[in-house]
Design an enzyme around this catalytic site. Structure first.
Site, PDB file in Angstrom:
ATOM      1  N   SER A 168       0.853  -1.187   0.000  1.00  0.00           N
ATOM      2  CA  SER A 168       0.000   0.000   0.000  1.00  0.00           C
ATOM      3  C   SER A 168       0.889   1.238   0.000  1.00  0.00           C
ATOM      4  CB  SER A 168      -0.897   0.009   1.244  1.00  0.00           C
ATOM      5  OG  SER A 168      -1.572   1.245   1.383  1.00  0.00           O
TER       6      SER A 168
ATOM      7  N   TYR B  22      -1.470  -0.494  10.460  1.00  0.00           N
ATOM      8  CA  TYR B  22      -1.540  -1.011   9.091  1.00  0.00           C
ATOM      9  C   TYR B  22      -0.302  -0.587   8.309  1.00  0.00           C
ATOM     10  CZ  TYR B  22      -3.651  -1.954   4.473  1.00  0.00           C
ATOM     11  OH  TYR B  22      -3.920  -2.433   3.210  1.00  0.00           O
TER      12      TYR B  22
END
Length: 218
Positions: A71, A83
């Site tokens: 990501s 995350y």
């Protein structure tokens, strides 16, 4: 399950592996329990490593491909540091693996999507009330309920702007698997998101900190 799969694929061949497992949540560092950190590391990072190690003998044998879902959040964080942490770790694992696999003819690719929350539903809208109720008494003594609500509203506004064109990410995954000359990294993101990554990579940290702090204050 691992032995069964390896036994089956050993006879028919094995070309590509896509590591796509991932979970997300919201919360500042002190708001999250150690158990939650362990769970995220186990799913987002160690899950991909386990699968890779299980299939590595076949991938080397058939000169295959390994694709990892990372990501752009690997470069910076906007309220989901847990995350970001796992995606940054995946990036470094892939960098090492990609160099090591070259001699076997195995190619390693990373997909770096931008905000596709509305496509994947990986992160549903956050409830300020639930976040507040889960905070420890120590954290409640430091943060106000209003602060939590402001952070939640900021994060939810980001989620609401997520792209619904999830096929763009799938197309990148297919290219990584099938292209004669795949890229090491596929950044599938809006121009604004790519600009943030550019600033993060090339400018001093203080510049990126200012930009992100300013965005959150608004």
């Amino acid at each position: 399950s691992e032995k069964c799969l390896l036994r089956h694929f050993s006879s028919i061949g094995f070309w590509g592996l896509v590591n796509n497992a991932g979970i997300s949540t919201f919360g500042e560092t002190g708001w999250l329990s150690m158990e939650k950190y362990e769970k995220f590391a186990d799913v987002n990072l160690l899950g991909s490593i386990r699968t890779t190690l299980a299939f590595l003998p076949l991938l080397r044998k058939y000169k295959g491909r390994i694709v990892f879902m990372s990501s752009i959040i690997a470069y910076f964080s906007l309220g989901n540091g847990i995350y970001s942490m796992t995606k940054a770790a995946i990036e470094k694992f892939c960098d090492a693996l990609r160099l090591e696999m070259k001699k076997f003819g195995v190619q390693v690719c990373i997909i770096q999507p931008g905000n596709y929350a509305r496509s994947t539903k990986i992160q549903p809208p956050v409830s300020a009330e639930e976040i507040w109720n889960e905070l420890s008494e120590e954290e409640k003594a430091v943060y106000t309920k209003e602060y939590v609500r402001e952070r939640v509203n900021f994060f939810n506004s980001i989620l609401s702007k997520g792209s619904t064109n999830g096929n763009e990410v799938v197309d990148a995954m297919v290219d990584a698997l099938m292209s004669p000359a795949p890229k090491a990294r596929y950044m599938v993101a809006k121009l604004k998101e790519k600009a943030l990554v550019f600033v993060c990579a090339l400018f001093p940290t203080i510049v990126m900190d200012y930009i992100l702090s300013y965005a959150q204050s608004k």
